[in-house]
Design a protein around this motif. Structure first.
Motif, mmCIF file in Angstrom:
data_model
loop_
_atom_site.group_PDB
_atom_site.id
_atom_site.type_symbol
_atom_site.label_atom_id
_atom_site.label_comp_id
_atom_site.label_asym_id
_atom_site.label_seq_id
_atom_site.Cartn_x
_atom_site.Cartn_y
_atom_site.Cartn_z
ATOM 1 N N LEU A 60 -1.236 -38.955 30.333
ATOM 2 C CA LEU A 60 -1.227 -38.235 31.605
ATOM 3 C C LEU A 60 -1.036 -39.174 32.789
ATOM 4 N N LEU A 61 -1.722 -40.316 32.786
ATOM 5 C CA LEU A 61 -1.686 -41.216 33.935
ATOM 6 C C LEU A 61 -0.383 -42.001 34.043
ATOM 7 N N ASP A 62 0.442 -41.970 33.008
ATOM 8 C CA ASP A 62 1.717 -42.695 33.036
ATOM 9 C C ASP A 62 2.733 -42.046 33.964
ATOM 10 N N TYR A 63 2.482 -40.814 34.385
ATOM 11 C CA TYR A 63 3.469 -40.088 35.176
ATOM 12 C C TYR A 63 3.030 -39.859 36.623
ATOM 13 N N VAL A 64 1.975 -40.531 37.060
ATOM 14 C CA VAL A 64 1.504 -40.371 38.438
ATOM 15 C C VAL A 64 1.578 -41.703 39.172
ATOM 16 N N MET A 65 1.767 -41.626 40.482
ATOM 17 C CA MET A 65 1.865 -42.839 41.290
ATOM 18 C C MET A 65 0.515 -43.516 41.467
ATOM 19 N N ASP A 66 -0.550 -42.732 41.528
ATOM 20 C CA ASP A 66 -1.887 -43.271 41.759
ATOM 21 C C ASP A 66 -2.843 -42.701 40.728
ATOM 22 N N ALA A 67 -3.277 -43.544 39.791
ATOM 23 C CA ALA A 67 -4.198 -43.077 38.753
ATOM 24 C C ALA A 67 -5.531 -42.618 39.336
ATOM 25 N N GLY A 68 -5.837 -43.080 40.549
ATOM 26 C CA GLY A 68 -7.088 -42.668 41.187
ATOM 27 C C GLY A 68 -7.139 -41.192 41.510
ATOM 28 N N THR A 69 -5.975 -40.532 41.491
ATOM 29 C CA THR A 69 -5.938 -39.082 41.726
ATOM 30 C C THR A 69 -6.837 -38.358 40.733
ATOM 31 N N PHE A 70 -6.899 -38.880 39.518
ATOM 32 C CA PHE A 70 -7.708 -38.251 38.467
ATOM 33 C C PHE A 70 -8.866 -39.148 38.046
ATOM 34 N N ARG A 71 -9.464 -39.805 39.027
ATOM 35 C CA ARG A 71 -10.666 -40.595 38.748
ATOM 36 C C ARG A 71 -11.887 -39.682 38.905
ATOM 37 N N PHE A 72 -12.672 -39.558 37.848
ATOM 38 C CA PHE A 72 -13.827 -38.668 37.860
ATOM 39 C C PHE A 72 -15.105 -39.482 38.048
ATOM 40 N N THR A 73 -15.984 -38.991 38.897
ATOM 41 C CA THR A 73 -17.250 -39.661 39.186
ATOM 42 C C THR A 73 -18.402 -38.814 38.672
ATOM 43 N N ASP A 74 -19.190 -39.393 37.779
ATOM 44 C CA ASP A 74 -20.326 -38.673 37.186
ATOM 45 C C ASP A 74 -19.894 -37.348 36.564
ATOM 46 N N GLY A 75 -18.681 -37.351 36.004
ATOM 47 C CA GLY A 75 -18.188 -36.157 35.333
ATOM 48 C C GLY A 75 -17.616 -35.104 36.256
ATOM 49 N N TYR A 76 -17.329 -35.463 37.499
ATOM 50 C CA TYR A 76 -16.790 -34.510 38.469
ATOM 51 C C TYR A 76 -15.502 -35.040 39.098
ATOM 52 N N ALA A 77 -14.596 -34.135 39.422
ATOM 53 C CA ALA A 77 -13.419 -34.441 40.239
ATOM 54 C C ALA A 77 -13.743 -34.089 41.680
ATOM 55 N N THR A 78 -13.436 -34.991 42.581
ATOM 56 C CA THR A 78 -13.711 -34.784 44.007
ATOM 57 C C THR A 78 -12.516 -34.131 44.686
ATOM 58 N N ARG A 79 -12.799 -33.216 45.589
ATOM 59 C CA ARG A 79 -11.735 -32.488 46.269
ATOM 60 C C ARG A 79 -10.902 -33.416 47.151
ATOM 61 N N SER A 80 -9.599 -33.219 47.097
ATOM 62 C CA SER A 80 -8.658 -33.961 47.925
ATOM 63 C C SER A 80 -7.969 -33.004 48.880
ATOM 64 N N ASP A 81 -7.595 -33.512 50.039
ATOM 65 C CA ASP A 81 -6.844 -32.713 51.004
ATOM 66 C C ASP A 81 -5.378 -33.100 51.039
ATOM 67 N N ALA A 82 -4.910 -33.822 50.010
ATOM 68 C CA ALA A 82 -3.491 -34.152 49.914
ATOM 69 C C ALA A 82 -2.684 -32.865 49.806
ATOM 70 N N PRO A 83 -1.506 -32.818 50.400
ATOM 71 C CA PRO A 83 -0.747 -31.556 50.437
ATOM 72 C C PRO A 83 -0.220 -31.138 49.072
ATOM 73 N N GLY A 84 0.056 -29.857 48.936
ATOM 74 C CA GLY A 84 0.596 -29.307 47.695
ATOM 75 C C GLY A 84 -0.410 -29.374 46.572
ATOM 76 N N LEU A 85 0.056 -29.752 45.406
ATOM 77 C CA LEU A 85 -0.829 -29.851 44.245
ATOM 78 C C LEU A 85 -1.725 -31.072 44.301
ATOM 79 N N GLY A 86 -1.468 -31.970 45.252
ATOM 80 C CA GLY A 86 -2.361 -33.114 45.432
ATOM 81 C C GLY A 86 -2.096 -34.277 44.508
#
Length: 382
Positions: free
Chosen positions: A323-349
Motif C-alpha cells: 500500500l505505501l509503495d504508491y503514496v508520496m508520503d507514507a505518513g498519510t497512513f501513520r497510525f498512533t495508538d491504533g488510530y488514524a488522525t483526521r487530516s484536512d488535506a483536500p480530496g481523499l487526503g
C-alpha cells in the motif's frame, strides 16, 4: 470544468487504480477492483467512462445515478466496483476543486480519530500468538483473525469446532480484556455449524463474527444471529443498500460495505444511514490499496455510526508491492495508538505517486484467488 481522460492501472499485488483528469488539470484517483477479476472491472470502468467524458465532474450524484441505474442490467460486483472507483475519483476531484477534504463535503467531521484494526491470519494457528503480539506492540487495540482455515468437510467435526474455540481463546489470552478481537468465518462454514460455534466463542467476547454464512443466503442469517450473543457482521460481498436491507432485517449488528465494491463513497454513505435505522454500526471492509483506504477514512470521519476501520498495511499478500509503495508520503497512513488522525488535506487526503503507479502498471498482475478443495475432491469455500 470537464472530464477529459480516464485511465486505469493494474498494479501489484492485486489492485486496480483509475485516474480521472479534467481539462483544468484537476486529477482524481479511485480504486475500482474485484480481487481476482480486476481485468473484468477494468473493462467496465472504460465502458462507464464513455458517459463521463466531456461532462462536469462535480455533478457526482447525477453521474452516480446514471452509471448505476441507466443501464437496463445493473448491479453485481463488477459493475458496482467499476462505479465505486469512478465515484471515489469524482469525490477526490470535488475536494481538490473546493480546497476541502471529502469529509467536509459530506457534512463535516463527527470525530477526530478513527480506530483501526489489523489482520493477523488464523488459517494456520501456529504463529497466531506472535502475530497478535506484534500488532499489540505496534499500538493496535483491535485485531481480526480467521476463525477457520480450509474446512475438511462441509459439516465441521468436533475437532474443527474445538480448533475455532482454541484460536479465539488464544487471541483473547494475548490481547487481554482491554482489546478487541473480531472473528472472520469468510463464509467457510454452513449455517448449522455457525449456530454451533458462535455460542462456544461468546465467552471470549468477540467484537463481531464476520460472514458466518455466505452472502447469497440472507434467509439463513436471522437464525445465526439469534443463536448467540456474539454480534454478527457482514457485507464485503454485498453491493447496494437493497442488499444490506435484508441483512439488517435479519438482525446483523455491523455492516461492512467495501468502498471499492459497494458503489463507492456515495452508496456507502447511504448504507451507513440505513444501518442507523436498525442500530447497526459501520465497519468498512478494506484489505485493499491506498485509495480505497483513503476513501474509507473520509467516510469514517463523517459517519456517526462508524465503528472501526480495516487496513492492509503489512498484510500477508503484500509480496513485491504494498500500500505505501504508491503514496508520496507514507505518513498519510501513520497510525498512533491504533488510530488514524483526521487530516484536512483536500480530496481523499492522499497524494498518489503517479510515477510509481505508471511503472507498476507496466508490469501489471493477473492475481487469482486460490481454489480450495475438500478431502473428497469437492470444491471448498475460500
Amino acid at each position: 470544468m470537464k472530464i477529459e481522460k480516464v485511465e486505469t492501472f493494474l498494479v501489484p499485488p492485486r489492485w486496480l487504480f483509475c485516474r480521472v483528469e479534467t481539462d483544468e488539470g484537476v486529477v482524481g484517483w479511485g480504486e475500482p477492483v474485484v480481487e481476482g477479476r480486476a481485468e473484468s472491472v477494468r473493462a467496465a470502468v472504460h465502458t462507464l467512462a464513455e458517459y463521463l467524458l466531456g461532462r462536469d465532474p462535480l455533478r457526482i450524484e447525477d453521474h452516480w445515478q446514471v452509471m448505476a441505474t441507466a443501464g437496463f442490467y445493473r448491479g453485481g460486483p463488477v459493475l458496482s466496483s467499476a462505479l465505486a472507483g469512478l465515484d471515489q475519483a469524482l469525490w477526490d476531484i470535488a475536494g481538490k476543486t473546493y480546497g476541502a477534504p471529502v469529509h467536509a463535503l459530506l457534512g463535516g467531521p463527527v470525530r477526530d480519530r478513527v480506530r483501526m484494526y489489523a489482520w493477523v491470519g488464523g488459517d494456520e494457528p501456529g504463529e497466531l500468538a506472535d502475530s497478535i503480539a506484534a500488532r499489540v506492540e505496534a499500538g493496535f487495540t483491535a485485531i481480526k483473525m480467521n476463525a477457520v482455515g480450509r474446512m475438511p468437510a462441509r459439516h465441521a467435526t468436533q475437532s474443527d469446532v474445538h480448533g475455532v474455540v482454541e484460536r479465539v481463546a488464544l487471541a483473547r489470552e494475548v490481547l487481554g480484556p482491554g482489546r478487541d478481537v473480531a472473528v472472520d468465518f469468510h463464509g467457510r462454514v454452513g449455517a448449522a455449524d455457525a449456530r454451533r460455534i458462535l455460542p462456544l466463542i461468546a465467552a471470549f467476547q468477540p467484537m463481531f463474527a464476520e460472514e458466518p454464512v455466505l452472502p447469497d443466503r440472507p434467509h439463513l442469517l436471522r437464525d445465526v444471529v439469534t443463536a448467540s450473543s456474539v454480534p454478527v457482521a457482514t457485507g464485503e460481498r454485498l453491493y447496494s443498500r437493497w442488499d444490506f436491507r435484508q441483512a439488517l432485517e435479519a438482525g446483523v449488528a455491523v455492516v461492512q460495505p467495501d468502498l471499492s465494491h459497494a458503489g463507492g463513497i456515495s452508496e456507502t454513505r447511504r448504507i451507513a444511514a440505513l444501518a442507523e435505522v436498525w442500530d447497526a454500526k459501520l465497519a468498512p471492509h478494506c484489505p485493499l490499496g491506498p485509495i480505497a483506504l483513503a476513501a474509507s477514512l473520509q467516510v469514517a470521519f463523517a459517519t456517526p455510526n462508524f465503528l472501526i476501520q480495516e487496513h492492509s498495511i503489512g498484510i500477508h499478500y503484500e509480496e513485491g508491492a504494498g500500500l505505501l509503495d504508491y503514496v508520496m508520503d507514507a505518513g498519510t497512513f501513520r497510525f498512533t495508538d491504533g488510530y488514524a488522525t483526521r487530516s484536512d488535506a483536500p480530496g481523499l487526503g492522499v497524494q498518489i505517486d503517479e510515477a510509481a503507479v505508471r511503472k507498476a502498471g507496466e508490469k501489471g498482475h493477473a492475481w487469482r484467488n486460490p481454489v480450495w478443495r475438500h478431502e473428497d475432491g469437492g470444491l471448498a469455500e475460500w
